[in-house]
Design a protein around this motif. Structure first.
Motif, PDB file in Angstrom:
ATOM      1  N   PRO A 136       2.273 -10.156  -8.764  1.00 48.98           N
ATOM      2  CA  PRO A 136       1.371  -9.083  -8.317  1.00 48.98           C
ATOM      3  C   PRO A 136       2.036  -7.713  -8.218  1.00 48.98           C
ATOM      4  O   PRO A 136       1.369  -6.692  -8.393  1.00 48.98           O
ATOM      5  N   LEU A 137       3.337  -7.677  -7.941  1.00 49.00           N
ATOM      6  CA  LEU A 137       4.006  -6.386  -7.782  1.00 49.00           C
ATOM      7  C   LEU A 137       3.924  -5.530  -9.045  1.00 49.00           C
ATOM      8  O   LEU A 137       3.840  -4.303  -8.958  1.00 49.00           O
ATOM      9  N   VAL A 138       3.970  -6.163 -10.212  1.00 50.78           N
ATOM     10  CA  VAL A 138       3.928  -5.376 -11.454  1.00 50.78           C
ATOM     11  C   VAL A 138       2.526  -5.306 -12.047  1.00 50.78           C
ATOM     12  O   VAL A 138       2.341  -4.779 -13.144  1.00 50.78           O
ATOM     13  N   ALA A 139       1.530  -5.835 -11.313  1.00 52.87           N
ATOM     14  CA  ALA A 139       0.149  -5.817 -11.802  1.00 52.87           C
ATOM     15  C   ALA A 139      -0.607  -4.578 -11.342  1.00 52.87           C
ATOM     16  O   ALA A 139      -1.696  -4.284 -11.841  1.00 52.87           O
ATOM     17  N   GLY A 140      -0.040  -3.840 -10.385  1.00 52.35           N
ATOM     18  CA  GLY A 140      -0.725  -2.675  -9.847  1.00 52.35           C
ATOM     19  C   GLY A 140      -0.492  -1.423 -10.667  1.00 52.35           C
ATOM     20  O   GLY A 140       0.174  -1.450 -11.714  1.00 52.35           O
ATOM     21  N   PRO A 141      -0.982  -0.302 -10.188  1.00 53.59           N
ATOM     22  CA  PRO A 141      -0.869   0.963 -10.939  1.00 53.59           C
ATOM     23  C   PRO A 141       0.501   1.619 -10.829  1.00 53.59           C
ATOM     24  O   PRO A 141       0.804   2.542 -11.580  1.00 53.59           O
ATOM     25  N   GLN A 142       1.331   1.153  -9.888  1.00 50.25           N
ATOM     26  CA  GLN A 142       2.629   1.791  -9.694  1.00 50.25           C
ATOM     27  C   GLN A 142       3.536   1.513 -10.893  1.00 50.25           C
ATOM     28  O   GLN A 142       3.659   0.376 -11.332  1.00 50.25           O
ATOM     29  N   PRO A 143       4.195   2.534 -11.432  1.00 46.97           N
ATOM     30  CA  PRO A 143       5.006   2.344 -12.647  1.00 46.97           C
ATOM     31  C   PRO A 143       6.350   1.691 -12.362  1.00 46.97           C
ATOM     32  O   PRO A 143       6.938   1.883 -11.292  1.00 46.97           O
ATOM     33  N   VAL A 144       6.824   0.894 -13.324  1.00 49.69           N
ATOM     34  CA  VAL A 144       8.211   0.439 -13.329  1.00 49.69           C
ATOM     35  C   VAL A 144       9.014   1.553 -14.004  1.00 49.69           C
ATOM     36  O   VAL A 144       8.928   1.747 -15.215  1.00 49.69           O
ATOM     37  N   THR A 145       9.744   2.301 -13.220  1.00 51.49           N
ATOM     38  CA  THR A 145      10.425   3.487 -13.754  1.00 51.49           C
ATOM     39  C   THR A 145      11.829   3.191 -14.268  1.00 51.49           C
ATOM     40  O   THR A 145      12.333   3.909 -15.138  1.00 51.49           O
ATOM     41  N   HIS A 146      12.471   2.121 -13.733  1.00 49.39           N
ATOM     42  CA  HIS A 146      13.849   1.821 -14.127  1.00 49.39           C
ATOM     43  C   HIS A 146      14.034   0.314 -14.282  1.00 49.39           C
ATOM     44  O   HIS A 146      13.549  -0.469 -13.454  1.00 49.39           O
ATOM     45  N   THR A 156       0.816  -1.220   0.000  1.00 46.58           N
ATOM     46  CA  THR A 156       0.000   0.000   0.000  1.00 46.58           C
ATOM     47  C   THR A 156       0.848   1.268   0.000  1.00 46.58           C
ATOM     48  O   THR A 156       0.299   2.372  -0.110  1.00 46.58           O
ATOM     49  N   HIS A 157       2.158   1.133   0.135  1.00 44.10           N
ATOM     50  CA  HIS A 157       3.028   2.310   0.196  1.00 44.10           C
ATOM     51  C   HIS A 157       3.952   2.430  -1.015  1.00 44.10           C
ATOM     52  O   HIS A 157       4.725   3.370  -1.104  1.00 44.10           O
ATOM     53  N   ILE A 158       3.877   1.491  -1.954  1.00 44.56           N
ATOM     54  CA  ILE A 158       4.778   1.521  -3.113  1.00 44.56           C
ATOM     55  C   ILE A 158       4.417   2.688  -4.035  1.00 44.56           C
ATOM     56  O   ILE A 158       3.267   2.873  -4.407  1.00 44.56           O
ATOM     57  N   ASP A 159       5.439   3.462  -4.392  1.00 50.77           N
ATOM     58  CA  ASP A 159       5.257   4.583  -5.319  1.00 50.77           C
ATOM     59  C   ASP A 159       5.773   4.234  -6.717  1.00 50.77           C
ATOM     60  O   ASP A 159       5.199   4.649  -7.716  1.00 50.77           O
ATOM     61  N   ASN A 160       6.877   3.478  -6.783  1.00 49.25           N
ATOM     62  CA  ASN A 160       7.446   3.077  -8.070  1.00 49.25           C
ATOM     63  C   ASN A 160       8.235   1.789  -7.895  1.00 49.25           C
ATOM     64  O   ASN A 160       8.546   1.371  -6.764  1.00 49.25           O
ATOM     65  N   LEU A 161       8.566   1.153  -9.021  1.00 47.92           N
ATOM     66  CA  LEU A 161       9.245  -0.137  -9.020  1.00 47.92           C
ATOM     67  C   LEU A 161      10.482  -0.096  -9.902  1.00 47.92           C
ATOM     68  O   LEU A 161      10.523   0.638 -10.893  1.00 47.92           O
ATOM     69  N   HIS A 162      11.476  -0.898  -9.524  1.00 51.71           N
ATOM     70  CA  HIS A 162      12.667  -1.089 -10.338  1.00 51.71           C
ATOM     71  C   HIS A 162      12.844  -2.583 -10.613  1.00 51.71           C
ATOM     72  O   HIS A 162      12.568  -3.423  -9.738  1.00 51.71           O
TER      73      HIS A 162
END
Length: 266
Positions: free
Chosen positions: A69-79, A20-26
Motif C-alpha cells: 500500500p505504501l507505493v500505491a498512493g499518490p506520493q512519489p518514490v523520489t529515490h 496521511t502525512h507522507i510527502d515522498n518515499l525512498h
C-alpha cells in the motif's frame, strides 16, 4: 510470481498516523532485502517496512510493488538506493564514462545483462562512483517509479557529515550485508561492501584495515546504523572496539540510516 504476496519482516512507525502525512518515499534494495520508507515534507521519517528476500530477484521485487500500500498512493518514490559490492570510486580528473565501465569490468566480473551507472560524490570531492545494475531490475524500477533517482547507497553513506575524529568508521548494516567506510580526520581511507560475512570475519576485516593504516584498535571509533544488526556482531564489536557506538534498538538504528538518506537527498 507477480501475484505472490510477501509480507514485511519488520515495520516501524515513527508517527501515530504516518500514511496521511507522507510527502515522498525512498526505496533501499540490497542482495537479500528491500525497504520502503515514507518521509514527511520536513524530511522526518514517518514509517518504514523491511522485506527479507532470498535474493533481489526482479519478480519478487515486483510482487512487493504490486501489493504494498505504501507505493500505491499518490506520493512519489523520489529515490531508490542500491547496494552493490562491485563498485569503483574514480577521481574526477580521470573519469570518462566509457573508460570507467571498462575499468569496472577489469576489477569485477560484470554479467552481460547489466548496465553500468555512475554518480558524482560529495565526499570525496570531485570523484565519481561507478556501479552495475541488472537490466531487468533497472527496467522494473524505471517502469514503476519514473521519477525516482537510482543511486548507490554508498553515496548517502559518504555524503553525510563525517566527524573529524582521528580514526572513524561508519558501519551500515543490512542484515548480512555491511558497508564499511574508514576515515582519518574526515578524509576517506577505505570503502567496502561485504556480503554474507560472519561476525568474527567482520571483526577481522576491521582490524586488518586498521592495521594497514596503522590505526590503534582501541582508538577506532565505530558508528553503527542500519537494519538487522545481530546481537552476536554487536557483542563482538563492543568486545574488540571499546569506542564502538552501538544503537540501543533496531528501530533507532534504522532511523539513523534513514535520516542519512533524506539528508543526502535534500
Amino acid at each position: 510470481m507477480k501475484n505472490e504476496i510477501i509480507q514485511p519482516a519488520k515495520h516501524f512507525d515513527m508517527h501515530d498516523d504516518p500514511l496521511t502525512h507522507i510527502d515522498n518515499l525512498h526505496l533501499v534494495i540490497w542482495n537479500t532485502g528491500l525497504s520502503i520508507t515514507g518521509y514527511s515534507q520536513n524530511g522526518d521519517v514517518l514509517t518504514t517496512k523491511i522485506y527479507d528476500l532470498p535474493k533481489a530477484d526482479p519478480g519478487l521485487v515486483e510482487s512487493i510493488f504490486i501489493n504494498e500500500p505504501l507505493v500505491a498512493g499518490p506520493q512519489p518514490v523520489t529515490h531508490i538506493w542500491i547496494i552493490e559490492q562491485r563498485h569503483l570510486i574514480i577521481p574526477g580528473l580521470f573519469f570518462e564514462e566509457k573508460a570507467a565501465a571498462e575499468w569496472l569490468g577489469r576489477f569485477h566480473f560484470i554479467e552481460t545483462d547489466t548496465v553500468t551507472r555512475h554518480t558524482p560524490l560529495t565526499h570525496p570531492e570531485h570523484a565519481y562512483m561507478v556501479f552495475p545494475i541488472q537490466e531487468k531490475l533497472l527496467s522494473l524500477l524505471e517502469r514503476y517509479f519514473e521519477e525516482g533517482k537510482i543511486l548507490p547507497l554508498s553515496k548517502a553513506v559518504l555524503s553525510h557529515k563525517i566527524p573529524q575524529d582521528d580514526h572513524y568508521v561508519d558501519m551500515t548494516t543490512l542484515n548480512e550485508t555491511l558497508i564499511l567506510s574508514f576515515f582519518r580526520k574526515g578524509q576517506l581511507l577505505s570503502h567496502q561492501v561485504l556480503h554474507d560475512t560472519a561476525p568474527s570475519d567482520v571483526i577481522y576485516k576491521i582490524a586488518s584495515i586498521a592495521r594497514d593504516f596503522q590505526i590503534p584498535q582501541d582508538s577506532l571509533k565505530i558508528a553503527v546504523s542500519g537494519f538487522g544488526l545481530s546481537e552476536e556482531l554487536a557483542t563482538e564489536l563492543r568486545s574488540f572496539f571499546p569506542k564502538a557506538v552501538i544503537p540501543g534498538s533496531e528501530q533507532f538504528s534504522s532511523f539513523t540510516l534513514l535520516s542519512k538518506l533524506i539528508s543526502c537527498a535534500s
